[in-house]
Design a protein around this motif. Structure first.
Motif, mmCIF file in Angstrom:
data_model
loop_
_atom_site.group_PDB
_atom_site.id
_atom_site.type_symbol
_atom_site.label_atom_id
_atom_site.label_comp_id
_atom_site.label_asym_id
_atom_site.label_seq_id
_atom_site.Cartn_x
_atom_site.Cartn_y
_atom_site.Cartn_z
ATOM 1 N N LYS A 7 -21.950 38.128 -66.260
ATOM 2 C CA LYS A 7 -22.908 37.416 -65.416
ATOM 3 C C LYS A 7 -22.228 36.308 -64.618
ATOM 4 O O LYS A 7 -22.652 35.970 -63.502
ATOM 5 C CB LYS A 7 -24.023 36.844 -66.304
ATOM 6 N N LEU A 8 -21.168 35.735 -65.183
ATOM 7 C CA LEU A 8 -20.478 34.617 -64.538
ATOM 8 C C LEU A 8 -19.449 35.065 -63.500
ATOM 9 O O LEU A 8 -18.927 34.232 -62.759
ATOM 10 C CB LEU A 8 -19.771 33.761 -65.592
ATOM 11 N N GLU A 11 -19.870 33.969 -59.789
ATOM 12 C CA GLU A 11 -19.656 32.525 -59.676
ATOM 13 C C GLU A 11 -18.168 32.205 -59.793
ATOM 14 O O GLU A 11 -17.646 31.340 -59.073
ATOM 15 C CB GLU A 11 -20.446 31.800 -60.765
ATOM 16 N N GLU A 14 -16.368 32.970 -56.556
ATOM 17 C CA GLU A 14 -16.600 31.909 -55.576
ATOM 18 C C GLU A 14 -15.752 30.679 -55.879
ATOM 19 O O GLU A 14 -15.187 30.059 -54.973
ATOM 20 C CB GLU A 14 -18.081 31.531 -55.565
ATOM 21 N N ARG A 15 -15.621 30.347 -57.159
ATOM 22 C CA ARG A 15 -14.841 29.172 -57.537
ATOM 23 C C ARG A 15 -13.356 29.377 -57.235
ATOM 24 O O ARG A 15 -12.666 28.450 -56.791
ATOM 25 C CB ARG A 15 -15.048 28.863 -59.022
#
Length: 201
Positions: A7-8, A11, A14-15
């Motif tokens: 799920k991460l 993210e 993007e990081r």
């Protein structure tokens, strides 16, 4: 990978992207600051570094293509560096119609100072643990090679080369092979800006 880790992933992507942008901005800032101290514009500094790092001689046309600028602008840039004594024009030994842009001794010395591997960037890299440095280099080569295949960068890194084979290794720690030189290599020996690079088809 757990469902929570999966799920991460968006993210995390993007990081990582944001981190790379910040790193690029910081490096560009360091380069521009050094350029000003040397009496250069940012574009002049970038041109010197491009000439120093290129695996093959550059012409005004290839410099324009690499920087995404018009040929007259590249010619003016080269002329300024030539007047400052940092580059000289030489006819190709294989085609007299082609003129290469070559660094002079003064240009080589200046480009070395601009890179500044013994400065902040070098210190930051060397502050990493050896295993972290090696893992980072593997990841960097993989990223550069993927972007090279899409035409986004021209890094000429081993993993994107037609001569490169990622071997299974077995008991041999040198797990990669360059079929051109018949050289077996470990990850840390893989190259960027190899002069013999040919993009995998």
């Amino acid at each position: 990978m757990t469902p929570e880790e999966t799920k991460l992933l968006p993210e995390l992507t993007e990081r990582i992207g944001t981190g790379l942008v910040r790193l690029s901005q910081g490096m560009r800032g360091m380069l521009w600051n050094q350029a000003r101290q040397e009496g250069l514009s940012p574009s002049q500094a970038q041109a010197l570094l491009a000439l120093q790092s290129s695996p093959e001689p550059l012409t005004v046309g290839s410099l324009a293509e690499q920087f995404g600028i018009a040929a007259p602008t590249a010619s003016e840039l080269a002329g300024t560096l030539e007047r400052k004594g940092y580059i000289e024009r030489r006819h190709s030994t294989t085609d007299r119609r082609q003129v290469h842009l070559c660094l002079t001794d003064a240009g080589e010395m200046l480009a070395g100072r601009l890179i500044g591997w013994n400065g902040l960037l070098g210190e930051a890299i060397e502050s990493l643990q050896v295993e972290d440095r090696e893992a980072f280099y593997r990841t960097l080569l993989s990223l550069l090679s993927t972007l090279e295949r899409s035409g986004a960068v021209h890094a000429h890194a081993c993993p994107a080369c037609a001569y490169f084979s990622a071997c299974c290794g077995g008991s041999d720690e040198r797990v990669h092979l360059c079929s051109l030189t018949q050289t077996r290599m470990i990850d840390a020996e893989l190259r960027v800006d190899c002069p013999d690079f040919i993009l995998q088809s």
